[in-house]
Design an enzyme around this catalytic site. Sequence first.
Site, mmCIF file in Angstrom:
data_model
loop_
_atom_site.group_PDB
_atom_site.id
_atom_site.type_symbol
_atom_site.label_atom_id
_atom_site.label_comp_id
_atom_site.label_asym_id
_atom_site.label_seq_id
_atom_site.Cartn_x
_atom_site.Cartn_y
_atom_site.Cartn_z
ATOM 1 N N LYS A 22 0.821 -1.219 0.000
ATOM 2 C CA LYS A 22 0.000 0.000 0.000
ATOM 3 C C LYS A 22 0.848 1.259 0.000
ATOM 4 C CE LYS A 22 -1.715 1.917 3.905
ATOM 5 N NZ LYS A 22 -1.636 3.379 4.043
ATOM 6 N N ARG A 93 -4.209 10.719 3.067
ATOM 7 C CA ARG A 93 -2.973 11.381 3.454
ATOM 8 C C ARG A 93 -2.012 11.468 2.267
ATOM 9 N NH1 ARG A 93 -1.435 13.801 7.530
ATOM 10 N NH2 ARG A 93 0.772 14.217 7.639
ATOM 11 N N CYS A 117 -5.913 13.691 11.527
ATOM 12 C CA CYS A 117 -5.108 12.504 11.821
ATOM 13 C C CYS A 117 -5.700 11.697 12.953
ATOM 14 C CB CYS A 117 -3.690 12.902 12.131
ATOM 15 S SG CYS A 117 -3.587 14.264 13.255
ATOM 16 N N PRO A 123 2.743 16.570 11.254
ATOM 17 C CA PRO A 123 3.191 17.751 10.521
ATOM 18 C C PRO A 123 3.757 17.390 9.158
ATOM 19 C CG PRO A 123 4.723 17.218 12.302
ATOM 20 C CD PRO A 123 3.610 16.223 12.383
ATOM 21 N N ILE A 124 3.847 18.373 8.268
ATOM 22 C CA ILE A 124 4.476 18.135 6.960
ATOM 23 C C ILE A 124 5.616 19.138 6.735
ATOM 24 C CG2 ILE A 124 2.476 17.020 5.864
ATOM 25 C CD1 ILE A 124 2.020 19.767 4.424
ATOM 26 N N ASP A 125 6.165 19.619 7.854
ATOM 27 C CA ASP A 125 7.230 20.628 7.739
ATOM 28 C C ASP A 125 8.439 20.121 6.944
ATOM 29 O OD1 ASP A 125 7.331 19.004 10.208
ATOM 30 O OD2 ASP A 125 9.266 19.972 10.490
ATOM 31 N N GLN A 126 8.742 18.834 7.047
ATOM 32 C CA GLN A 126 9.923 18.329 6.324
ATOM 33 C C GLN A 126 9.670 18.234 4.814
ATOM 34 O OE1 GLN A 126 12.936 18.005 7.989
ATOM 35 N NE2 GLN A 126 11.590 18.965 9.474
ATOM 36 N N ASP A 307 3.384 0.475 12.088
ATOM 37 C CA ASP A 307 2.138 0.019 11.463
ATOM 38 C C ASP A 307 1.769 -1.413 11.867
ATOM 39 O OD1 ASP A 307 2.067 2.486 10.307
ATOM 40 O OD2 ASP A 307 2.827 1.832 8.362
ATOM 41 N N ARG A 399 -9.403 0.665 3.372
ATOM 42 C CA ARG A 399 -8.464 1.579 2.730
ATOM 43 C C ARG A 399 -7.106 0.923 2.503
ATOM 44 N NH1 ARG A 399 -9.274 7.436 5.622
ATOM 45 N NH2 ARG A 399 -10.791 8.127 4.113
HETATM 46 N N1 EPU Z 1 7.129 14.111 10.835
HETATM 47 C C1 EPU Z 1 7.473 15.419 11.064
HETATM 48 N N2 EPU Z 1 7.490 16.281 9.998
HETATM 49 C C2 EPU Z 1 7.179 15.878 8.741
HETATM 50 C C3 EPU Z 1 6.834 14.531 8.506
HETATM 51 C C4 EPU Z 1 6.813 13.673 9.584
HETATM 52 O O1 EPU Z 1 7.766 15.810 12.198
HETATM 53 O O2 EPU Z 1 7.217 16.709 7.831
HETATM 54 C C5 EPU Z 1 7.127 13.165 11.964
HETATM 55 C C6 EPU Z 1 5.748 12.576 12.216
HETATM 56 O O3 EPU Z 1 4.987 13.380 13.062
HETATM 57 C C7 EPU Z 1 6.100 11.235 12.838
HETATM 58 C C8 EPU Z 1 7.414 10.850 12.149
HETATM 59 O O4 EPU Z 1 7.928 12.059 11.616
HETATM 60 O O5 EPU Z 1 6.348 11.387 14.210
HETATM 61 C C9 EPU Z 1 7.287 9.849 11.032
HETATM 62 O O6 EPU Z 1 6.332 10.289 10.080
HETATM 63 P P1 EPU Z 1 6.403 9.860 8.525
HETATM 64 O O7 EPU Z 1 6.524 11.088 7.731
HETATM 65 O O8 EPU Z 1 7.451 8.800 8.384
HETATM 66 O O9 EPU Z 1 4.972 9.249 8.295
HETATM 67 P P2 EPU Z 1 4.036 9.417 7.025
HETATM 68 O O10 EPU Z 1 4.892 9.489 5.812
HETATM 69 O O11 EPU Z 1 3.037 10.468 7.258
HETATM 70 C C10 EPU Z 1 3.927 6.883 6.466
HETATM 71 C C11 EPU Z 1 2.849 5.860 6.320
HETATM 72 C C12 EPU Z 1 2.279 5.498 7.677
HETATM 73 C C13 EPU Z 1 3.398 5.047 8.611
HETATM 74 C C14 EPU Z 1 4.529 6.064 8.653
HETATM 75 C C15 EPU Z 1 5.746 5.572 9.437
HETATM 76 C C16 EPU Z 1 1.962 6.417 4.149
HETATM 77 C C17 EPU Z 1 0.828 6.974 3.370
HETATM 78 N N3 EPU Z 1 1.812 6.396 5.465
HETATM 79 O O12 EPU Z 1 3.293 8.034 7.040
HETATM 80 O O13 EPU Z 1 1.426 4.409 7.420
HETATM 81 O O14 EPU Z 1 2.912 4.871 9.921
HETATM 82 O O15 EPU Z 1 4.962 6.373 7.321
HETATM 83 O O16 EPU Z 1 6.236 4.395 8.902
HETATM 84 O O17 EPU Z 1 2.952 5.974 3.606
HETATM 85 C C18 EPU Z 1 -0.345 2.919 7.830
HETATM 86 O O18 EPU Z 1 -0.066 2.366 6.760
HETATM 87 O O19 EPU Z 1 -1.135 2.450 8.663
HETATM 88 C C19 EPU Z 1 0.318 4.189 8.168
HETATM 89 C C20 EPU Z 1 -0.135 4.978 9.110
#
Ligand code: EPU
Length: 435
Positions: A22, A93, A117, A123-126, A307, A399
């Site tokens: 996924k 997302r 969420c 956040p998406i700051d990165q 996950d 989903r």
């Molecule tokens: N984070 C930041 N800033 C950012 C992005 C992330 O501080 O700009 C923090 C988040 O708050 C979190 C950590 O970094 O504490 C990790 O977040 P990440 O960005 O890795 O998560 P994501 O990309 O939003 C994806 C998966 C999630 C999975 C996470 C971690 C997708 C669509 N979602 O989310 O999948 O938990 O990586 O592996 O790829 C799921 O499949 O059930 C699921 C939630």
Amino acid sequence: MDKYIIHGGKPLYGEVEISGAKNAAVAIIPAALMVDGVCRIENLPQISDTETLLTILSHLGAKVRAVARSTVEIDCTNVRYTDAPYDMMRRIRASYYLIGSMLGRFGAAKTTMPGGCNFGVRPIDQHIKGMTSLGAQVDIHGGFITAQAKNGRLKGANIYLDKVSVGATMNIMIAAAMADGVSIIENVAREPHIVDVANFLNSMGADIRGAGTNTIKVRGVRRLHGGTYCLIPDQIEAGTYMAAAAAAGGEVKVRNIIPKHMDCITAKFREMGVDIVEYEDALLVRSSGKLRAVNLKTLPYPGFPTDMQPQISTVLALAQGTSIVTEGVWDNRFKYVNELRKMGAAITVDGRTAVIEGVPRFSGAPVAACDLRAGAAVVIAGLCAAGTTEVEDVHYIERGYEDFVGKLRSLGADIVCITAPDRPHEPAPITATAG
Ligand code: EPU
């Protein structure tokens, strides 16, 4: 409003075929927007998140054609920069990957903020830091994100992520694939789906190296061409069936997987007393249902995946002894615990830590899926419970799990999906996200 009815207490026997990943699929579909030609994607999971993304691409002008079960052809040759269907984007997302792909292709992007969420602040700051470093002006206003590259093209840059983020790593990698010059992205996530997205882009003509390590180097190209790509299997779907077999007992062969990707999960189940035999592309999971408590902490890959935390915690709630589970990625990923308590689980949560006292068995109860993996967790609990469990809000589960009910039934589980009348006065959820 569908719900699952489970009559628990049956061990699981048989073989289950794992679908495509996924979290690779939800990045690869948006990335296909950058391809000038026909992208044939094989092993695409048939789940509502991929359906939504394909619909979004169609709205943008892509030709999307299902050519076989789990295979689609996407032709974005004639896609032009236009408004996207924002109500749909808000639902998932992964629509944030359209920022990277639209910037890469058109030098401009407009998307909604990804939906509300389920497990804390996301956040998406990165992502924004990455796009800004690549030369985009990014603005967030009124729930929309707009981004514009200076002179219409992104420019390669050195980017050091402050936080290891799956989404930011993939989004920046996608955008950089068509930027002018070289980008070096450091402190990146290393999940198997990151490697898969890089391999997809490379097979369409990109030049990305280092995916799977903590530094990715992207040499931007002017054009991506069509091609065929087959997705890797879903590590978490496979782990979920391992958890179901471990908890319910029985003997299940989890097929069409990459056992190496499962190592962090397999090791924990073995520590709990589950017997696991490894084959080239399968794992045979044997369990008597009598398991030992273990401690674990979720971490970015190759650590134990967040996950899988709800599913393995459910198994631990039936193990002998006390387990301590620490959530190392998300602030609030224990909401499902309230549901498990209704079934007799003895779990206390303090911040990011759960203390789980194993109980001999659960009893069936009406429960809800709070999010995708939380939903899988309560289904696993229902499979082990005495009596009947009714699971509401199963749209979360659908989903991310292809034919969850059908696959569990093929293993002998007594589970059916029924359509119940909608609950009064409750609008359909549009902001909650999976993944
Ligand atoms: N984070 C930041 N800033 C950012 C992005 C992330 O501080 O700009 C923090 C988040 O708050 C979190 C950590 O970094 O504490 C990790 O977040 P990440 O960005 O890795 O998560 P994501 O990309 O939003 C994806 C998966 C999630 C999975 C996470 C971690 C997708 C669509 N979602 O989310 O999948 O938990 O990586 O592996 O790829 C799921 O499949 O059930 C699921 C939630």
